[in-house]
Scaffold this motif. Structure first.
Motif, PDB file in Angstrom:
ATOM      1  N   GLY A 146       0.836  -1.193   0.000  1.00  0.00           N
ATOM      2  CA  GLY A 146       0.000   0.000   0.000  1.00  0.00           C
ATOM      3  C   GLY A 146       0.870   1.241   0.000  1.00  0.00           C
ATOM      4  N   VAL A 147       0.681   2.094  -1.000  1.00  0.00           N
ATOM      5  CA  VAL A 147       1.439   3.345  -1.080  1.00  0.00           C
ATOM      6  C   VAL A 147       0.604   4.433  -0.412  1.00  0.00           C
ATOM      7  N   MET A 148       1.185   5.082   0.589  1.00  0.00           N
ATOM      8  CA  MET A 148       0.434   5.991   1.441  1.00  0.00           C
ATOM      9  C   MET A 148       0.694   7.455   1.089  1.00  0.00           C
ATOM     10  N   ALA A 149      -0.293   8.295   1.365  1.00  0.00           N
ATOM     11  CA  ALA A 149      -0.172   9.743   1.168  1.00  0.00           C
ATOM     12  C   ALA A 149       0.092  10.443   2.500  1.00  0.00           C
ATOM     13  N   THR A 150       0.544   9.688   3.473  1.00  0.00           N
ATOM     14  CA  THR A 150       0.820  10.173   4.831  1.00  0.00           C
ATOM     15  C   THR A 150       2.129   9.565   5.303  1.00  0.00           C
ATOM     16  N   GLY A 151       2.537   9.917   6.526  1.00  0.00           N
ATOM     17  CA  GLY A 151       3.631   9.201   7.145  1.00  0.00           C
ATOM     18  C   GLY A 151       3.186   7.789   7.496  1.00  0.00           C
ATOM     19  N   LEU A 152       4.140   6.898   7.681  1.00  0.00           N
ATOM     20  CA  LEU A 152       3.791   5.507   7.997  1.00  0.00           C
ATOM     21  C   LEU A 152       2.994   5.386   9.288  1.00  0.00           C
ATOM     22  N   THR A 159       5.848   4.901   1.669  1.00  0.00           N
ATOM     23  CA  THR A 159       5.515   6.314   1.508  1.00  0.00           C
ATOM     24  C   THR A 159       6.793   7.119   1.304  1.00  0.00           C
ATOM     25  N   GLU A 160       6.655   8.284   0.716  1.00  0.00           N
ATOM     26  CA  GLU A 160       7.791   9.207   0.629  1.00  0.00           C
ATOM     27  C   GLU A 160       7.707  10.276   1.711  1.00  0.00           C
ATOM     28  N   PHE A 161       6.641  10.251   2.500  1.00  0.00           N
ATOM     29  CA  PHE A 161       6.408  11.311   3.473  1.00  0.00           C
ATOM     30  C   PHE A 161       6.956  10.940   4.854  1.00  0.00           C
ATOM     31  N   PRO A 162       7.593  11.894   5.532  1.00  0.00           N
ATOM     32  CA  PRO A 162       8.186  11.622   6.851  1.00  0.00           C
ATOM     33  C   PRO A 162       7.132  11.243   7.885  1.00  0.00           C
ATOM     34  N   PHE A 163       7.588  10.660   8.968  1.00  0.00           N
ATOM     35  CA  PHE A 163       6.715  10.333  10.093  1.00  0.00           C
ATOM     36  C   PHE A 163       5.919  11.576  10.496  1.00  0.00           C
ATOM     37  N   GLY A 164       4.645  11.348  10.801  1.00  0.00           N
ATOM     38  CA  GLY A 164       3.811  12.445  11.281  1.00  0.00           C
ATOM     39  C   GLY A 164       3.100  13.237  10.202  1.00  0.00           C
ATOM     40  N   THR A 165       3.362  12.955   8.930  1.00  0.00           N
ATOM     41  CA  THR A 165       2.723  13.721   7.849  1.00  0.00           C
ATOM     42  C   THR A 165       1.234  13.382   7.769  1.00  0.00           C
ATOM     43  N   PRO A 166       0.345  14.379   7.869  1.00  0.00           N
ATOM     44  CA  PRO A 166      -1.099  14.126   7.803  1.00  0.00           C
ATOM     45  C   PRO A 166      -1.563  13.939   6.359  1.00  0.00           C
ATOM     46  N   PRO A 167      -2.808  13.504   6.161  1.00  0.00           N
ATOM     47  CA  PRO A 167      -3.330  13.267   4.802  1.00  0.00           C
ATOM     48  C   PRO A 167      -3.729  14.554   4.085  1.00  0.00           C
ATOM     49  N   ASP A 168      -2.765  15.396   3.786  1.00  0.00           N
ATOM     50  CA  ASP A 168      -3.019  16.622   3.041  1.00  0.00           C
ATOM     51  C   ASP A 168      -3.456  16.275   1.615  1.00  0.00           C
ATOM     52  N   LYS A 169      -4.404  17.019   1.078  1.00  0.00           N
ATOM     53  CA  LYS A 169      -4.964  16.686  -0.234  1.00  0.00           C
ATOM     54  C   LYS A 169      -3.921  16.718  -1.343  1.00  0.00           C
ATOM     55  N   TYR A 170      -2.870  17.529  -1.176  1.00  0.00           N
ATOM     56  CA  TYR A 170      -1.836  17.621  -2.208  1.00  0.00           C
ATOM     57  C   TYR A 170      -0.929  16.393  -2.216  1.00  0.00           C
ATOM     58  N   ASN A 171      -0.983  15.601  -1.176  1.00  0.00           N
ATOM     59  CA  ASN A 171      -0.133  14.416  -1.102  1.00  0.00           C
ATOM     60  C   ASN A 171      -0.637  13.275  -1.981  1.00  0.00           C
ATOM     61  N   PHE A 172      -1.927  13.272  -2.289  1.00  0.00           N
ATOM     62  CA  PHE A 172      -2.497  12.122  -2.990  1.00  0.00           C
ATOM     63  C   PHE A 172      -2.052  12.012  -4.447  1.00  0.00           C
TER      64      PHE A 172
END
Length: 375
Positions: free
Chosen positions: A175-181, A204-217
């Motif tokens: 599963g590829v995530m749009a948030t931190g792990l 994911t490419e996003f660091p720990f703690g990254t919330p599901p911001d709409k631009y991440n998807f």
């Protein structure tokens, strides 16, 4: 790789407004992340794309903060069994490595090989119908004999149906995530995600703690497309993330298929448009995937002994002979398209054309997952 090297590599990805392309630029000119982070302002300004504002981001207090954040991330990753894969790492997915917009760092937790020889993405609408879920299950059951790695985005609808169907068939799924792990979204999929950690993984490419911001998807979607040899759109409305993923896959020269739906179904309008515009091949049975991705050759080509063969450079162009030389020097004498391009220092689209010519000439053969081998 020692911890100090990884520390500086992770830190280089944590500066605000320093994206993957600039990270590669800095690495190219400095030779290493450590060097890049300790260049004086005068030398930084000589690097194309680096201006005074960027220099301010890379020196002094911002640099110290990035290194501290990287140290915290490394400690957490070690504690939680997370792999931090910088793009220069051998473990970084080869399919992603050469893409122009590839991430510079991946956070990965799981057991699956991200360089699996057969990798298939399934994507679709969050408002999946019973028809869409049924087709997802049938498709995965139909290709299960090939033991592919199934990739999707953990979202509602088709994504989670694909992950669950893969688990049911005993297949690995990522599963590829749009948030931190550590920020599972949506949270209701936690039980499935936990199972995937032992039968696939989370990426994911996003660091720990990254919330599901709409631009991440949309950024997440490019990893799904780039990580896979083929993408199947099961259900998609006129607009949506699945169509973005399909466009990205096509732009990366990856195969795209779309499942047709019942006439008049709004949930399948996007799939029908992809097929009508020739942006996707029509999927009607597993054989369609096997033929498009050359999986139908796998059972009788995989594992054949490869014998050394001498090639006369006069029989080939310089680029053809170069690729053949790379293949001969590769253990097993087979290699992925992207890795061949990287080793030969040639554009992927050019290498694809050369390989096709060599295949028609009976010199090489295509294997599953855009791999090629000497005959």
């Amino acid at each position: 790789m020692n911890d100090d090297t990884l520390l500086h590599e992770v830190a280089l990805t944590l500066f605000p407004n320093v994206g993957p392309q600039l990270t590669r630029q800095l690495m190219s000119y400095a030779g290493s992340a450590r060097n890049a982070l300790h260049l004086p302002p005068g030398k930084l300004l000589r690097i194309p794309g680096v201006g005074p504002k960027t220099v301010e981001l890379l020196v002094g207090k911002p640099r110290t903060e990035a290194l501290n954040q990287a140290e915290t991330a490394l400690r957490r990753a070690e504690k939680e069994g997370v792999q931090l894969l910088f793009y220069t790492s051998k473990a970084f997915p080869a399919r992603l490595k050469l893409l122009p917009d590839a991430p510079a760092l991946l956070y990965y937790q799981g057991t699956a090989d991200l360089n699996h020889p057969k990798t298939l993405a399934l994507v679709g609408t969050r408002q999946a119908t019973d028809y869409g879920r049924e087709q997802t299950e049938r498709l995965i059951k139909g290709v299960a004999a090939h033991r592919p790695l199934i990739v999707s985005g953990l979202a509602y609808g088709i994504d989670i149906a694909a992950h669950r169907a893969a688990l049911q068939e005993g297949l690995e799924t990522v599963g590829v995530m749009a948030t931190g792990l550590d920020v599972l979204y949506p949270a209701v999929h936690r039980k499935t995600a936990e199972k995937m950690l032992t039968q696939g993984g989370l990426l994911t490419e996003f660091p720990f703690g990254t919330p599901p911001d709409k631009y991440n998807f949309p950024a997440r979607n490019r990893i799904i497309a780039g990580l896979s040899d083929g993408t199947v759109v099961v259900e998609a409305a006129k607009k949506g993330g699945a169509l973005i993923t399909a466009d990205l896959a096509q732009g990366y020269d990856r195969d795209v298929l779309a499942v047709p739906g019942p006439l008049g179904s709004a949930a399948s309008e996007g799939c029908h448009d992809l097929i009508k515009s020739n942006k996707a091949a029509l999927y009607s049975e597993p054989r369609d995937i096997e033929q498009l991705l050359n999986w139908d050759l796998a059972l009788h080509l995989h594992g054949r002994p490869k014998s050394p063969k001498a090639f006369d450079p006069l029989d080939f162009t310089a680029d053809e002979f170069g690729l053949l030389t790379v293949l001969q020097a590769t253990p097993g004498r087979e290699e992925h398209l992207d890795t061949l391009a990287w080793k030969a220092q040639l554009p992927v689209h050019l290498v694809a054309g050369i390989l096709l010519s060599l295949e028609f000439g009976g010199v090489i053969k295509a294997l599953p997952g855009k791999r090629f081998a000497l005959i």
